[in-house]
Scaffold this active site. Structure first.
Site, PDB file in Angstrom:
ATOM      1  N   ARG A 113     -19.242 -26.325  16.195  1.00  0.00           N
ATOM      2  CA  ARG A 113     -18.387 -26.590  17.355  1.00  0.00           C
ATOM      3  C   ARG A 113     -17.042 -27.128  16.897  1.00  0.00           C
ATOM      4  O   ARG A 113     -15.996 -26.668  17.312  1.00  0.00           O
ATOM      5  CB  ARG A 113     -19.049 -27.617  18.276  1.00  0.00           C
TER       6      ARG A 113
ATOM      7  N   HIS B 115     -24.988 -22.959  22.377  1.00  0.00           N
ATOM      8  CA  HIS B 115     -26.020 -22.232  21.617  1.00  0.00           C
ATOM      9  C   HIS B 115     -26.052 -20.760  22.054  1.00  0.00           C
ATOM     10  O   HIS B 115     -26.157 -19.854  21.218  1.00  0.00           O
ATOM     11  CB  HIS B 115     -27.417 -22.797  21.910  1.00  0.00           C
TER      12      HIS B 115
ATOM     13  N   SER C  76     -26.674 -30.825  23.544  1.00  0.00           N
ATOM     14  CA  SER C  76     -27.896 -31.039  24.330  1.00  0.00           C
ATOM     15  C   SER C  76     -27.999 -32.499  24.751  1.00  0.00           C
ATOM     16  O   SER C  76     -28.378 -32.802  25.883  1.00  0.00           O
ATOM     17  CB  SER C  76     -29.134 -30.656  23.522  1.00  0.00           C
TER      18      SER C  76
ATOM     19  N   LYS D   2     -34.180 -36.618  15.089  1.00  0.00           N
ATOM     20  CA  LYS D   2     -34.321 -36.749  16.554  1.00  0.00           C
ATOM     21  C   LYS D   2     -35.759 -37.073  16.934  1.00  0.00           C
ATOM     22  O   LYS D   2     -36.183 -36.818  18.054  1.00  0.00           O
ATOM     23  CB  LYS D   2     -33.884 -35.445  17.222  1.00  0.00           C
TER      24      LYS D   2
HETATM   25  O1  PNS Z   1     -30.526 -28.311  16.707  1.00  0.00           O
HETATM   26  P1  PNS Z   1     -30.625 -29.195  15.503  1.00  0.00           P
HETATM   27  O2  PNS Z   1     -31.407 -30.454  15.833  1.00  0.00           O
HETATM   28  O3  PNS Z   1     -29.298 -29.508  14.888  1.00  0.00           O
HETATM   29  O4  PNS Z   1     -31.468 -28.378  14.395  1.00  0.00           O
HETATM   30  C1  PNS Z   1     -31.760 -28.937  13.134  1.00  0.00           C
HETATM   31  C2  PNS Z   1     -32.947 -28.212  12.498  1.00  0.00           C
HETATM   32  C3  PNS Z   1     -34.167 -28.326  13.426  1.00  0.00           C
HETATM   33  C4  PNS Z   1     -32.618 -26.765  12.267  1.00  0.00           C
HETATM   34  C5  PNS Z   1     -33.235 -28.927  11.123  1.00  0.00           C
HETATM   35  O5  PNS Z   1     -33.530 -30.288  11.355  1.00  0.00           O
HETATM   36  C6  PNS Z   1     -34.372 -28.250  10.371  1.00  0.00           C
HETATM   37  O6  PNS Z   1     -34.163 -27.275   9.690  1.00  0.00           O
HETATM   38  N1  PNS Z   1     -35.597 -28.793  10.528  1.00  0.00           N
HETATM   39  C7  PNS Z   1     -36.776 -28.273   9.869  1.00  0.00           C
HETATM   40  C8  PNS Z   1     -37.189 -29.161   8.704  1.00  0.00           C
HETATM   41  C9  PNS Z   1     -36.321 -28.859   7.494  1.00  0.00           C
HETATM   42  O7  PNS Z   1     -36.317 -27.781   6.960  1.00  0.00           O
HETATM   43  N2  PNS Z   1     -35.553 -29.875   7.058  1.00  0.00           N
HETATM   44  C10 PNS Z   1     -34.700 -29.742   5.898  1.00  0.00           C
HETATM   45  C11 PNS Z   1     -33.285 -29.433   6.285  1.00  0.00           C
HETATM   46  S1  PNS Z   1     -32.581 -30.830   7.106  1.00  0.00           S
END
Ligand code: PNS
Length: 171
Positions: free
Chosen positions: A91, A16, A128, A40
């Protein structure tokens, strides 16, 4: 142009950090935003405040990087902040399918543009979740995460690290 780098950051890894550092060299300003990943749910090790604290410490040396959090949809956050560029790290090819889907959906519902930045190959296998698993057994993750994350992991898994140190002393 100003961008948003969203993620769970539980905790932030060297991968990151690599993506963020590259993004901060491209964009005028980058906000790292801790968001909720429904996939998650209930699996977070660090509460939001701790993740933010780690992020603030890990990014203190990057003057054009800010730290924030939001609990709704990413596209709503983007609208609220008046931003349209989302930075996501890639990645390996395995990340691509999932990221492509989200990028298209976010563009459809929020008119956002997702910019992918490739993490350096040495971070290809760092995540992570793997870092947390290694740390939970007292393993050394200092290369895989910034110092702030390593310190927080050591505190979180103090017993495992103490046991490991005990083992080493015996040898
Ligand atoms: O680090 P991550 O877990 O891959 O990040 C994913 C994240 C948090 C960016 C994604 O789940 C997100 O955008 N969450 C906010 C809710 C949302 O907008 N969901 C719609 C797109 S999946």
């Amino acid at each position: 142009m100003k961008a948003v780098f969203p993620g769970s950051f539980d905790p932030i890894t060297s991968g990151h950090m690599d993506v963020l550092t590259r993004a901060s060299g491209i964009f005028e300003q980058v906000t790292v935003t801790v968001m909720h990943n429904a996939r998650k749910q209930g699996k977070h090790l660090f509460p939001l405040e701790e993740r933010l604290e780690i992020l603030r410490e890990a990014t203190a040396h990057l003057p054009n990087v800010a730290v924030d959090s939001f609990s709704g949809l990413l596209v709503d956050y983007m609208r609220q902040q008046g931003r349209s560029i989302i930075v996501r790290g890639l990645r390996a090819v395995s990340d691509y399918e999932y990221e492509l889907q989200i990028a298209h959906l976010n563009r459809q519902i929020g008119d956002t543009e997702t910019v992918f930045i490739m993490a350096a190959t040495r971070w290809s296998f760092v995540s992570s979740s793997m870092v947390k698993e290694i740390a939970s057994y007292g393993g050394d993750v200092s290369e895989m995460v910034p110092r702030a994350s390593a310190q927080a992991l050591r505190l979180k898994f103090a017993e495992a690290y103490a046991a490991k140190a005990g083992d080493t002393e015996k040898i």
